[in-house]
Design a protein around this motif. Structure first.
Motif, PDB file in Angstrom:
ATOM      1  N   ILE A  11      41.068 -17.660  54.385  1.00 23.22           N
ATOM      2  CA  ILE A  11      41.834 -17.585  53.944  1.00 23.22           C
ATOM      3  C   ILE A  11      43.217 -17.948  52.742  1.00 23.22           C
ATOM      4  O   ILE A  11      43.836 -17.585  52.001  1.00 23.22           O
ATOM      5  CB  ILE A  11      42.902 -18.119  55.618  1.00 23.22           C
ATOM      6  N   ALA A  14      41.669 -16.943  49.839  1.00 23.29           N
ATOM      7  CA  ALA A  14      42.011 -14.958  49.769  1.00 23.29           C
ATOM      8  C   ALA A  14      43.201 -14.624  49.321  1.00 23.29           C
ATOM      9  O   ALA A  14      43.432 -14.199  48.652  1.00 23.29           O
ATOM     10  CB  ALA A  14      41.042 -14.437  51.119  1.00 23.29           C
ATOM     11  N   ASN A  61      42.085  -5.333  59.599  1.00 23.05           N
ATOM     12  CA  ASN A  61      40.648  -5.636  59.402  1.00 23.05           C
ATOM     13  C   ASN A  61      40.296  -6.587  60.406  1.00 23.05           C
ATOM     14  O   ASN A  61      41.246  -7.856  59.989  1.00 23.05           O
ATOM     15  CB  ASN A  61      39.703  -5.034  58.247  1.00 23.05           C
ATOM     16  N   MET A  63      40.131  -9.940  60.337  1.00 24.22           N
ATOM     17  CA  MET A  63      40.257 -11.679  59.619  1.00 24.22           C
ATOM     18  C   MET A  63      40.006 -12.898  59.829  1.00 24.22           C
ATOM     19  O   MET A  63      39.236 -13.364  59.514  1.00 24.22           O
ATOM     20  CB  MET A  63      40.910 -11.436  58.714  1.00 24.22           C
ATOM     21  N   HIS A 147      29.033  -6.999  61.112  1.00 21.26           N
ATOM     22  CA  HIS A 147      29.839  -7.045  59.734  1.00 21.26           C
ATOM     23  C   HIS A 147      28.166  -7.596  59.389  1.00 21.26           C
ATOM     24  O   HIS A 147      27.821  -7.942  59.269  1.00 21.26           O
ATOM     25  CB  HIS A 147      31.504  -7.877  59.047  1.00 21.26           C
ATOM     26  N   GLU A 185      31.098  -3.387  55.713  1.00 25.42           N
ATOM     27  CA  GLU A 185      30.885  -4.677  55.135  1.00 25.42           C
ATOM     28  C   GLU A 185      31.988  -5.335  54.236  1.00 25.42           C
ATOM     29  O   GLU A 185      33.218  -5.159  55.524  1.00 25.42           O
ATOM     30  CB  GLU A 185      30.399  -3.573  53.593  1.00 25.42           C
ATOM     31  N   THR A 186      32.048  -6.620  53.678  1.00 20.80           N
ATOM     32  CA  THR A 186      32.384  -6.747  53.603  1.00 20.80           C
ATOM     33  C   THR A 186      33.511  -7.091  51.917  1.00 20.80           C
ATOM     34  O   THR A 186      33.675  -8.114  52.109  1.00 20.80           O
ATOM     35  CB  THR A 186      31.960  -8.607  53.799  1.00 20.80           C
ATOM     36  N   GLY A 187      33.509  -6.385  51.343  1.00 17.02           N
ATOM     37  CA  GLY A 187      33.814  -6.020  50.650  1.00 17.02           C
ATOM     38  C   GLY A 187      33.361  -5.662  49.235  1.00 17.02           C
ATOM     39  O   GLY A 187      33.577  -6.001  48.021  1.00 17.02           O
ATOM     40  N   SER A 209      33.337  -0.896  53.210  1.00  9.47           N
ATOM     41  CA  SER A 209      34.636  -1.892  52.895  1.00  9.47           C
ATOM     42  C   SER A 209      33.884  -2.130  51.066  1.00  9.47           C
ATOM     43  O   SER A 209      32.706  -3.363  51.123  1.00  9.47           O
ATOM     44  CB  SER A 209      34.047  -3.309  53.857  1.00  9.47           C
ATOM     45  N   GLY A 213      38.836  -5.000  46.640  1.00  4.68           N
ATOM     46  CA  GLY A 213      40.326  -5.701  46.893  1.00  4.68           C
ATOM     47  C   GLY A 213      39.498  -7.270  47.064  1.00  4.68           C
ATOM     48  O   GLY A 213      39.569  -7.571  46.036  1.00  4.68           O
ATOM     49  N   THR A 214      39.512  -7.805  48.724  1.00  6.84           N
ATOM     50  CA  THR A 214      39.613  -9.310  48.410  1.00  6.84           C
ATOM     51  C   THR A 214      38.030  -9.246  48.119  1.00  6.84           C
ATOM     52  O   THR A 214      36.924  -8.789  48.335  1.00  6.84           O
ATOM     53  CB  THR A 214      39.480  -9.497  51.022  1.00  6.84           C
ATOM     54  N   SER A 257      37.768   0.213  53.609  1.00 10.03           N
ATOM     55  CA  SER A 257      38.651  -0.292  53.214  1.00 10.03           C
ATOM     56  C   SER A 257      38.041  -0.632  52.054  1.00 10.03           C
ATOM     57  O   SER A 257      37.468  -0.640  52.034  1.00 10.03           O
ATOM     58  CB  SER A 257      38.628  -1.752  54.154  1.00 10.03           C
ATOM     59  N   ILE A 260      42.846  -1.564  49.987  1.00  9.24           N
ATOM     60  CA  ILE A 260      43.819  -0.314  49.823  1.00  9.24           C
ATOM     61  C   ILE A 260      45.388  -1.082  50.916  1.00  9.24           C
ATOM     62  O   ILE A 260      45.036  -2.726  51.228  1.00  9.24           O
ATOM     63  CB  ILE A 260      42.934  -0.033  51.241  1.00  9.24           C
ATOM     64  N   GLY A 281      42.668  -8.059  53.415  1.00  9.44           N
ATOM     65  CA  GLY A 281      43.926  -8.994  52.914  1.00  9.44           C
ATOM     66  C   GLY A 281      45.362  -8.600  52.303  1.00  9.44           C
ATOM     67  O   GLY A 281      46.183  -9.281  52.257  1.00  9.44           O
TER      68      GLY A 281
HETATM   69  C1  LIG Z   1      40.622 -14.499  55.404  1.00  5.95           C
HETATM   70  C2  LIG Z   1      39.878 -13.013  54.742  1.00  5.95           C
HETATM   71  C3  LIG Z   1      38.657 -13.422  56.506  1.00  5.95           C
HETATM   72  C4  LIG Z   1      37.901 -12.068  56.663  1.00  5.95           C
HETATM   73  N1  LIG Z   1      36.449 -12.349  58.159  1.00  5.95           N
HETATM   74  C5  LIG Z   1      36.415 -11.666  58.435  1.00  5.95           C
HETATM   75  C6  LIG Z   1      35.329 -11.873  59.191  1.00  5.95           C
HETATM   76  O1  LIG Z   1      35.432 -12.781  60.008  1.00  5.95           O
HETATM   77  N2  LIG Z   1      34.617 -10.461  59.751  1.00  5.95           N
HETATM   78  C7  LIG Z   1      34.560  -9.488  58.575  1.00  5.95           C
HETATM   79  O2  LIG Z   1      33.817  -8.627  59.212  1.00  5.95           O
HETATM   80  N3  LIG Z   1      35.220  -9.490  57.751  1.00  5.95           N
HETATM   81  C8  LIG Z   1      36.407  -9.901  57.457  1.00  5.95           C
HETATM   82  N4  LIG Z   1      36.997 -10.283  56.255  1.00  5.95           N
HETATM   83  C9  LIG Z   1      36.717  -9.045  55.782  1.00  5.95           C
HETATM   84  C10 LIG Z   1      37.294  -8.397  55.309  1.00  5.95           C
HETATM   85  O3  LIG Z   1      37.415  -7.723  57.148  1.00  5.95           O
HETATM   86  C11 LIG Z   1      37.757  -7.293  53.905  1.00  5.95           C
HETATM   87  O4  LIG Z   1      36.169  -5.942  55.023  1.00  5.95           O
HETATM   88  C12 LIG Z   1      37.199  -7.274  53.066  1.00  5.95           C
HETATM   89  O5  LIG Z   1      38.031  -8.164  53.321  1.00  5.95           O
HETATM   90  C13 LIG Z   1      38.068  -5.924  52.104  1.00  5.95           C
HETATM   91  O6  LIG Z   1      38.746  -5.532  53.044  1.00  5.95           O
HETATM   92  P1  LIG Z   1      40.723  -5.727  51.536  1.00  5.95           P
HETATM   93  O7  LIG Z   1      40.260  -5.794  50.032  1.00  5.95           O
HETATM   94  O8  LIG Z   1      41.492  -4.767  52.186  1.00  5.95           O
HETATM   95  O9  LIG Z   1      40.474  -7.364  52.014  1.00  5.95           O
HETATM   96  C14 LIG Z   1      37.596 -11.009  56.083  1.00  5.95           C
HETATM   97  C15 LIG Z   1      38.535 -11.309  54.476  1.00  5.95           C
HETATM   98  C16 LIG Z   1      39.926 -12.021  54.535  1.00  5.95           C
HETATM   99  C17 LIG Z   1      40.942 -11.201  53.851  1.00  5.95           C
END
Ligand SMILES: Cc1cc2nc3c(=O)[nH]c(=O)nc-3n(C[C@H](O)[C@H](O)[C@H](O)COP(=O)(O)O)c2cc1C
Length: 351
Positions: A11, A14, A61, A63, A147, A185-187, A209, A213-214, A257, A260, A281
């Protein structure tokens, strides 16, 4: 590192590393329409992801959760914002609550605060069928996000190093879980080949995803002594990834995502072929820096602006918006061209 310390690191880092504005939305422009023949008060924001009806195409989404009191408060405030604005919401990975019952309440609070909302459970692709069922039950989830985060794990000092068998496990989950499965995905974005493989595995929706972004390459690099800088510029930009996914999809639903931040980003993501757009994020930053009231106000403004944009485009519904003509230029265009995708159909179509 304990799991709950890691949650808080994520957190903090991020927020610190922020959003990069590299998702490609600046390469997308709507074609202006001088005679839109619409009225703001007739615009409909509701959308469907398959059979899931959302009152607006925006959701919060995955977090957090599982990091004690601080993550409990974040999840409570996100859930209240989702309830007050009619948004769907995903919780963060529930593995910590499956491993430690003492953390369950940090997720359960989301359903408690928002008994009638659309809520998604979340686990990694290592999850077993039993774990997935338990995660869904924990928050009476309407869907389950799985994820994918290979690059994050590789950058994470204590992360996984073995990614074999993921698709097979996802296929088993899709066969055995009775709520829709969204693979996200996660970014780092998804290619059309990945989306095709997930569609064949029986997955209901993908959340691409994308990059921009994040950035979990940057976040995990803050947590390790010897950095892997190449992963900070790694991934498929969100705009490119949405187009790849939408091109490939025969029936699988596409969610956008990754970076955004605004009503215009959301409008563009939907017009590129997504059914919904998710924000992580940026909403987290508004919540932590400006407070829960500010987040609710931000979401309401974003919804109002989205309706204004749709009015200008002559798009009464999200379905209309998905046919709005737009131009893709620059880096995103180059990328799509190299991937064999004809972008002219976006610029020459009409509502
Ligand atoms: C602090 C933080 C924790 C996150 N934890 C998870 C998680 O536990 N599981 C998951 O699928 N994605 C997690 N994400 C990823 C987000 O769901 C998202 O895919 C990613 O941040 C890209 O989107 P954004 O640019 O809007 O942040 C996390 C993102 C943040 C910022």
């Amino acid at each position: 590192v304990s799991r709950s310390k890691r949650k808080w690191d994520h957190i903090e880092f991020a927020i610190e590393t922020g959003q990069q504005r590299g998702s490609g939305f600046e390469d997308v422009k709507f074609l202006h329409r001088s005679i839109p023949d619409t009225s703001l008060d007739t615009i409909e924001l509701k959308t469907k992801i398959g059979e899931l009806v959302l009152s607006s195409p925006i959701f919060i989404n995955a977090m957090t959760g599982g990091g004690g009191q601080k993550t409990l408060e974040i999840n409570r405030n996100l859930a209240i914002a989702a309830r007050e604005t009619g948004l769907g919401m995903a919780v963060g990975s529930q593995m910590s609550a499956l491993k430690n019952q003492g953390e369950k309440h940090t997720y359960e609070v989301v359903r408690k605060e928002n008994p009638d909302g659309i809520i998604f459970a979340n686990l990694g692709s290592e999850a077993t069928v039993e774990q997935a069922k338990e995660a869904v039950k924990m928050i009476a989830a309407d869907g389950l996000q799985i994820h994918l985060n290979a690059v994050q794990e590789l950058t994470m000092p204590e992360g996984d190093r073995d990614f074999r068998g993921v698709l097979q496990r996802i296929e088993n989950l899709a066969d055995s879980i009775d709520v829709p499965i969204i693979v996200k995905e996660t970014g780092f974005g998804m290619s059309m080949e990945t989306v095709g493989a997930l569609e064949s595995a029986g997955v209901f929706a993908v959340d691409v995803s994308g990059y921009g972004g994040t950035n979990f390459g940057a976040i995990e690099n803050r947590r390790r002594a010897k950095s892997l800088p190449f992963f900070e510029e790694w991934g498929i930009p969100t705009v490119v990834s949405v187009v790849e996914a939408a091109e490939r999809s025969k029936g699988i639903q596409v969610i956008a995502s990754g970076g955004i931040q605004s009503s215009l980003d959301i409008a563009k993501a939907l017009a590129l072929g997504a059914e919904a757009a998710a924000v992580a994020g940026y909403f987290l930053k508004v919540l932590l820096k400006e407070g829960p009231e500010a987040l609710i106000e931000k979401i309401n403004n974003t919804k109002e602006e989205l309706a204004v944009i749709m009015t200008a485009l002559g798009a009464r519904t999200v379905k209309d918006l998905q046919n709005a003509p737009l131009l893709i230029s620059g880096h995103a265009w180059h990328w799509l061209e190299q991937r064999g995708i004809d972008t002219k159909k976006y610029s020459q179509r009409s509502i």
